[in-house]
Design a protein around this motif. Structure first.
Motif, PDB file in Angstrom:
ATOM      1  N   PHE A  27       0.832  -1.202   0.000  1.00 33.18           N
ATOM      2  CA  PHE A  27       0.000   0.000   0.000  1.00 33.18           C
ATOM      3  C   PHE A  27       0.868   1.253   0.000  1.00 33.18           C
ATOM      4  O   PHE A  27       0.633   2.182  -0.781  1.00 33.18           O
ATOM      5  N   LEU A  28       1.891   1.281   0.864  1.00 29.75           N
ATOM      6  CA  LEU A  28       2.767   2.455   0.949  1.00 29.75           C
ATOM      7  C   LEU A  28       3.506   2.681  -0.369  1.00 29.75           C
ATOM      8  O   LEU A  28       3.592   3.811  -0.847  1.00 29.75           O
ATOM      9  N   LEU A  29       4.029   1.620  -0.965  1.00 36.87           N
ATOM     10  CA  LEU A  29       4.724   1.760  -2.245  1.00 36.87           C
ATOM     11  C   LEU A  29       3.797   2.366  -3.287  1.00 36.87           C
ATOM     12  O   LEU A  29       4.175   3.295  -4.010  1.00 36.87           O
ATOM     13  N   THR A  30       2.578   1.855  -3.366  1.00 36.07           N
ATOM     14  CA  THR A  30       1.597   2.365  -4.328  1.00 36.07           C
ATOM     15  C   THR A  30       1.256   3.822  -4.024  1.00 36.07           C
ATOM     16  O   THR A  30       1.176   4.657  -4.922  1.00 36.07           O
ATOM     17  N   GLU A  31       1.086   4.117  -2.737  1.00 36.03           N
ATOM     18  CA  GLU A  31       0.729   5.465  -2.285  1.00 36.03           C
ATOM     19  C   GLU A  31       1.765   6.503  -2.707  1.00 36.03           C
ATOM     20  O   GLU A  31       1.417   7.628  -3.049  1.00 36.03           O
ATOM     21  N   VAL A  32       3.053   6.145  -2.682  1.00 32.31           N
ATOM     22  CA  VAL A  32       4.102   7.108  -3.049  1.00 32.31           C
ATOM     23  C   VAL A  32       4.494   7.020  -4.527  1.00 32.31           C
ATOM     24  O   VAL A  32       5.424   7.683  -4.961  1.00 32.31           O
ATOM     25  N   GLY A  33       3.777   6.190  -5.302  1.00 33.15           N
ATOM     26  CA  GLY A  33       4.015   6.147  -6.743  1.00 33.15           C
ATOM     27  C   GLY A  33       5.095   5.185  -7.189  1.00 33.15           C
ATOM     28  O   GLY A  33       5.687   5.360  -8.251  1.00 33.15           O
ATOM     29  N   LEU A  34       5.373   4.168  -6.383  1.00 33.97           N
ATOM     30  CA  LEU A  34       6.382   3.166  -6.734  1.00 33.97           C
ATOM     31  C   LEU A  34       5.697   1.829  -6.985  1.00 33.97           C
ATOM     32  O   LEU A  34       4.602   1.585  -6.472  1.00 33.97           O
ATOM     33  N   PRO A  35       6.322   0.930  -7.771  1.00 39.55           N
ATOM     34  CA  PRO A  35       5.688  -0.368  -8.041  1.00 39.55           C
ATOM     35  C   PRO A  35       5.557  -1.214  -6.772  1.00 39.55           C
ATOM     36  O   PRO A  35       6.472  -1.266  -5.955  1.00 39.55           O
ATOM     37  N   ASN A  36       4.412  -1.892  -6.625  1.00 34.90           N
ATOM     38  CA  ASN A  36       4.102  -2.612  -5.390  1.00 34.90           C
ATOM     39  C   ASN A  36       4.887  -3.906  -5.192  1.00 34.90           C
ATOM     40  O   ASN A  36       4.834  -4.489  -4.125  1.00 34.90           O
ATOM     41  N   GLY A  37       5.645  -4.349  -6.186  1.00 34.56           N
ATOM     42  CA  GLY A  37       6.448  -5.561  -6.050  1.00 34.56           C
ATOM     43  C   GLY A  37       7.906  -5.298  -5.731  1.00 34.56           C
ATOM     44  O   GLY A  37       8.755  -6.191  -5.795  1.00 34.56           O
ATOM     45  N   LEU A  38       8.223  -4.072  -5.369  1.00 28.92           N
ATOM     46  CA  LEU A  38       9.611  -3.666  -5.134  1.00 28.92           C
ATOM     47  C   LEU A  38      10.223  -4.301  -3.885  1.00 28.92           C
ATOM     48  O   LEU A  38      11.431  -4.467  -3.804  1.00 28.92           O
ATOM     49  N   LEU A  39       9.383  -4.661  -2.915  1.00 25.03           N
ATOM     50  CA  LEU A  39       9.878  -5.246  -1.660  1.00 25.03           C
ATOM     51  C   LEU A  39       9.254  -6.625  -1.436  1.00 25.03           C
ATOM     52  O   LEU A  39       8.343  -6.778  -0.626  1.00 25.03           O
ATOM     53  N   PRO A  40       9.749  -7.641  -2.134  1.00 24.79           N
ATOM     54  CA  PRO A  40       9.165  -8.982  -2.015  1.00 24.79           C
ATOM     55  C   PRO A  40       9.704  -9.734  -0.793  1.00 24.79           C
ATOM     56  O   PRO A  40      10.362 -10.753  -0.909  1.00 24.79           O
TER      57      PRO A  40
END
Length: 154
Positions: A27-40
């Motif tokens: 959610f945080l990644l999406t919220e700041v405009g980054l791809p949501n799979g960046l921290l697997p």
């Protein structure tokens, strides 16, 4: 030594447990405009976010290595990953390394140009950088929803 002190935790939204931490990090990644799979990350024990400063942290049981198949890159995530987030950018990143040829290189910054379909750039403390398509780090939400439906049918 952990960068996360009790003083920092006192001013943060803190969550415990793998499921809620995965949800919050995406959610945080999406919220700041980054791809949501960046921290697997796997087996996350704790995560937190200090909204005023943008400081975030994720603690997992042990370090993990993850291969981003779309770009063929192996990335190592330490047991504790910390960073500061702002729109379309992660800076002062710690706990993340990428394998280039035969050596592990520390990453310090990640940013997206022209979100959400643009390019994502990874920088090292020495100023070197590599750019990839944002899509290489985006999770397919549809698959997760379908997998959830299958589990409910049984």
């Amino acid at each position: 030594m952990s960068l996360v002190t009790e003083e920092i935790k006192a001013n943060a939204e803190v969550y415990y447990g793998d499921e809620i931490c995965k949800e919050k990090s995406k959610f945080l990644l999406t919220e700041v405009g980054l791809p949501n799979g960046l921290l697997p990350l796997e087996d996350i024990e704790e995560c937190g976010y200090v909204k005023e400063t943008g400081f975030v942290w994720l603690k997992q049981k042990k370090k993990i290595d993850h291969k981003f198949e779309k770009i063929g890159k192996l990335v190592s995530y330490a047991a504790e990953v910390t960073a500061y987030v702002e729109p379309n950018k992660i800076k002062k990143l710690s706990g993340v390394k990428v394998k280039e040829f035969l050596i592990w290189i520390t990453l310090s910054e990640i940013y997206v140009d022209d979100p959400p379909t643009g390019k994502i750039t990874f920088k090292t403390p020495a100023g070197l950088s590599r750019t990839f398509p944002v899509s290489a780090f985006q999770l397919e939400e549809v698959k997760e929803v379908e997998a959830g439906k299958e589990g409910n049918d049984q």
